[in-house]
Design an enzyme around this catalytic site. Structure first.
Site, PDB file in Angstrom:
ATOM      1  N   GLY A   1       0.786  -1.236   0.000  1.00 43.82           N
ATOM      2  CA  GLY A   1       0.000   0.000   0.000  1.00 43.82           C
ATOM      3  C   GLY A   1       0.812   1.277   0.000  1.00 43.82           C
ATOM      4  N   GLY A   2       2.061   1.209  -0.450  1.00 41.77           N
ATOM      5  CA  GLY A   2       2.872   2.414  -0.550  1.00 41.77           C
ATOM      6  C   GLY A   2       3.337   2.953   0.788  1.00 41.77           C
ATOM      7  N   GLY A   3       2.917   2.329   1.888  1.00 39.67           N
ATOM      8  CA  GLY A   3       3.420   2.687   3.210  1.00 39.67           C
ATOM      9  C   GLY A   3       2.954   4.036   3.714  1.00 39.67           C
TER      10      GLY A   3
ATOM     11  N   PHE B   1       0.341   4.523   5.638  1.00 39.30           N
ATOM     12  CA  PHE B   1      -0.100   4.381   7.037  1.00 39.30           C
ATOM     13  C   PHE B   1       0.955   3.657   7.848  1.00 39.30           C
ATOM     14  CE2 PHE B   1      -3.137   2.352   4.020  1.00 39.30           C
ATOM     15  CZ  PHE B   1      -2.325   1.288   3.674  1.00 39.30           C
TER      16      PHE B   1
ATOM     17  N   GLN C   1       3.887   1.284   8.326  1.00 34.42           N
ATOM     18  CA  GLN C   1       4.426   0.211   7.512  1.00 34.42           C
ATOM     19  C   GLN C   1       3.551  -1.012   7.571  1.00 34.42           C
ATOM     20  OE1 GLN C   1       8.729  -0.317   8.114  1.00 34.42           O
ATOM     21  NE2 GLN C   1       8.742   0.887   6.238  1.00 34.42           N
ATOM     22  N   VAL C   2       3.053  -1.410   6.400  1.00 32.45           N
ATOM     23  CA  VAL C   2       2.305  -2.657   6.296  1.00 32.45           C
ATOM     24  C   VAL C   2       3.130  -3.615   5.444  1.00 32.45           C
ATOM     25  CG1 VAL C   2       0.143  -3.757   5.618  1.00 32.45           C
ATOM     26  CG2 VAL C   2       0.118  -1.411   6.456  1.00 32.45           C
TER      27      VAL C   2
ATOM     28  N   ASP D   1     -12.339   8.335   8.785  1.00 38.27           N
ATOM     29  CA  ASP D   1     -11.130   8.611   7.999  1.00 38.27           C
ATOM     30  C   ASP D   1     -11.226   7.995   6.605  1.00 38.27           C
ATOM     31  OD1 ASP D   1      -8.647   9.787   7.605  1.00 38.27           O
ATOM     32  OD2 ASP D   1      -7.528   8.120   8.477  1.00 38.27           O
TER      33      ASP D   1
HETATM   34  C1  PIT Z   1      -3.586  -5.426   3.173  1.00 44.16           C
HETATM   35  C2  PIT Z   1      -2.910  -5.007   2.038  1.00 44.16           C
HETATM   36  C3  PIT Z   1      -2.445  -3.713   1.998  1.00 44.16           C
HETATM   37  C4  PIT Z   1      -2.597  -2.851   3.063  1.00 44.16           C
HETATM   38  C5  PIT Z   1      -3.255  -3.286   4.175  1.00 44.16           C
HETATM   39  C6  PIT Z   1      -3.762  -4.587   4.258  1.00 44.16           C
HETATM   40  C7  PIT Z   1      -3.424  -2.345   5.263  1.00 44.16           C
HETATM   41  C8  PIT Z   1      -4.395  -2.401   6.110  1.00 44.16           C
HETATM   42  C9  PIT Z   1      -4.554  -1.450   7.191  1.00 44.16           C
HETATM   43  C10 PIT Z   1      -5.473  -1.729   8.175  1.00 44.16           C
HETATM   44  C11 PIT Z   1      -5.621  -0.870   9.207  1.00 44.16           C
HETATM   45  C12 PIT Z   1      -4.886   0.300   9.270  1.00 44.16           C
HETATM   46  C13 PIT Z   1      -4.004   0.582   8.261  1.00 44.16           C
HETATM   47  C14 PIT Z   1      -3.828  -0.293   7.239  1.00 44.16           C
HETATM   48  O1  PIT Z   1      -5.064   1.155  10.330  1.00 44.16           O
HETATM   49  O2  PIT Z   1      -1.826  -3.295   0.886  1.00 44.16           O
HETATM   50  O3  PIT Z   1      -4.036  -6.692   3.193  1.00 44.16           O
HETATM   51  O4  PIT Z   1      -6.498  -1.107  10.214  1.00 44.16           O
END
Ligand code: PIT
Length: 322
Positions: free
Chosen positions: A39-41, A43, A45-46, A153
Site C-alpha cells: 500500500g505504498g506505506g 499508514f 508500515q504494512v 477517515d
Molecule cells: C492489506 C494489504 C495492503 C494494506 C493493508 C492490508 C493495510 C491495512 C490497514 C489496516 C488498518 C490500518 C491501516 C492499514 O489502520 O496493501 O491486506 O487497520
C-alpha cells in the site's frame, strides 16, 4: 449478457476472530517480509507476512506505540475491528504487543489502493466501475453504522482493491474509528484537509453523516479525478469546505449521468442532518437502477486516455474513442 456484478468480495480466508494483543515475539509465529511494503506505506508500515503454522499469507501493520497513551489508541483500533465482521471491511487475525510497538496481523489483499486507480493511466475508470466501487463502500458503511461505529477517515487511500482484475474493495484503517457517542467531538490532525467534513473542521459533533460526506468526496474524485474542495493551499481548501463551495463545472463531468450528480449533491450537504444515510445511498437510483447501469454499460469508452497530476489536481487527456 450484461451484469453489473454486485456479488460481494471474497471473505477473509479465516473465520471472524476476537483478538487480544499477545505479549509474544511475532517472529516466533510469523515470517514478516520486511522488503515487501504494501500500500505504498502511507499508514506507517504494512508488510506481507506468512503464518508459519498454517502457511496463510497475511498483512502485518507495525504501529509505533511507546507510551501507554499511544498503546490505548491502537487497542481502540483492535476493539473496533473485533466488532466488525463484513466482507467489505478488512479483517483482523492477530495482534502482538512489545515495548515499542503493536503489530496488527490482518487479512491480505493484493489489488492496491483505489487511490492508485484514480491516477493510473492503465485503469480507465468508467462511471459503471465507480458505481460498483461506491456501492461496496456503502455496504461496508451501512454495516459499520448498523454496528454503531463511525470510520471517520474515509478516503481513497483507505480503500483497497481485492485484485487487479475485479472491482471488489475492502475498507481499511480503523485508526480513527470509534463507537458513536452522542455529542462526541473529534480532534484530528489536519494532515490532508481535502476529506474533512465541515463539522470536523468546526470541532462540532461527529456522527454517521460525517462518513457520508467523505463518501461524497470519494465519489466526486472517482468520477472526475478532481478533488472537489482542493484550493491552492490548506487554508483555501478549509474555506471551500466550510462554505460548501463545490460544483460540476469542470469538463470531466460533461459525460457523467444526472443520477451520479444527484447522488453527490445529496451527500456534499453542509448540514449533516440533510445528507443521505448509507441505506438511503444504496437505494438511490445511481446505485440501484439496473436500466441506468445498462445505459452506462453501453456508453463509449475513451481510449489512449492519460492522467497527469499537476499540484494535486488530476487531469485526464483524451486522444480518441473506441
Ligand atoms: C492489506 C494489504 C495492503 C494494506 C493493508 C492490508 C493495510 C491495512 C490497514 C489496516 C488498518 C490500518 C491501516 C492499514 O489502520 O496493501 O491486506 O487497520
Amino acid at each position: 449478457v450484461f451484469s453489473s456484478d454486485s456479488s460481494p468480495p471474497p471473505s477473509a480466508p479465516f473465520d471472524h476472530r476476537i483478538v487480544t494483543p499477545k505479549p509474544h515475539q511475532i517472529a516466533t509465529f510469523y515470517t514478516i517480509n520486511r522488503d515487501e511494503v504494501l500500500g505504498g506505506g502511507r499508514f506507517g508500515q504494512v508488510h506481507k507476512c506468512v503464518e508459519n503454522s498454517s502457511g496463510l499469507t497475511l498483512a502485518a501493520k507495525i504501529i509505533k506505540a511507546r507510551s501507554q497513551k499511544e498503546k490505548e489508541v491502537v487497542k481502540n483500533e483492535i476493539q473496533v475491528m473485533n466488532q466488525l465482521n463484513h466482507a467489505n471491511l478488512i479483517q483482523l487475525y492477530a495482534a502482538f504487543e512489545s515495548r515499542h510497538d503493536i503489530i496488527l496481523v490482518m487479512e491480505y489483499v493484493d489489488g492496491g489502493e483505489l487511490f492508485d486507480r484514480i491516477i493510473d493511466e492503465n485503469y480507465n475508470l468508467t462511471e459503471l466501475d465507480t458505481v460498483l466501487f461506491i456501492r461496496q463502500i456503502c455496504e461496508g458503511l451501512q454495516y459499520m453504522h448498523k454496528m454503531y461505529i463511525l470510520h471517520l477517515d474515509l478516503k481513497p487511500e483507505n480503500i483497497l482493491c481485492v485484485s487487479r482484475a475485479t472491482n471488489k474493495i475492502k475498507i481499511i484503517d480503523f485508526g480513527l474509528a470509534r463507537r458513536y457517542k452522542p455529542r462526541e467531538k473529534l480532534r484530528v490532525n489536519f494532515g490532508t484537509p481535502e476529506f474533512l467534513a465541515p463539522e470536523v473542521i468546526n470541532y462540532e459533533f461527529v456522527s454517521f453523516p460525517t462518513d457520508m460526506w467523505s463518501l461524497g468526496v470519494i465519489t466526486y474524485m472517482l468520477l472526475s479525478g478532481l478533488s472537489p474542495f482542493l484550493g491552492d493551499d490548506d487554508n483555501e481548501t478549509l474555506n471551500n469546505i466550510l462554505a460548501c463551495q463545490w460544483n460540476f463545472e469542470e469538463e470531466e463531468f460533461l459525460d457523467i449521468s444526472e443520477e451520479a450528480k444527484d447522488f453527490i449533491t445529496r451527500l456534499l450537504v453542509k448540514s449533516k442532518s440533510w445528507r443521505m444515510s448509507a441505506s438511503e445511498s444504496l437505494r438511490h437510483p445511481w446505485l440501484s437502477d439496473p436500466s441506468l447501469h445498462y445505459q452506462l454499460h453501453q456508453k463509449v469508452q475513451p481510449i489512449f486516455s492519460n492522467t497527469i497530476c499537476v499540484s494535486g489536481v488530476f487531469f485526464q487527456t483524451f486522444q480518441g474513442f473506441s
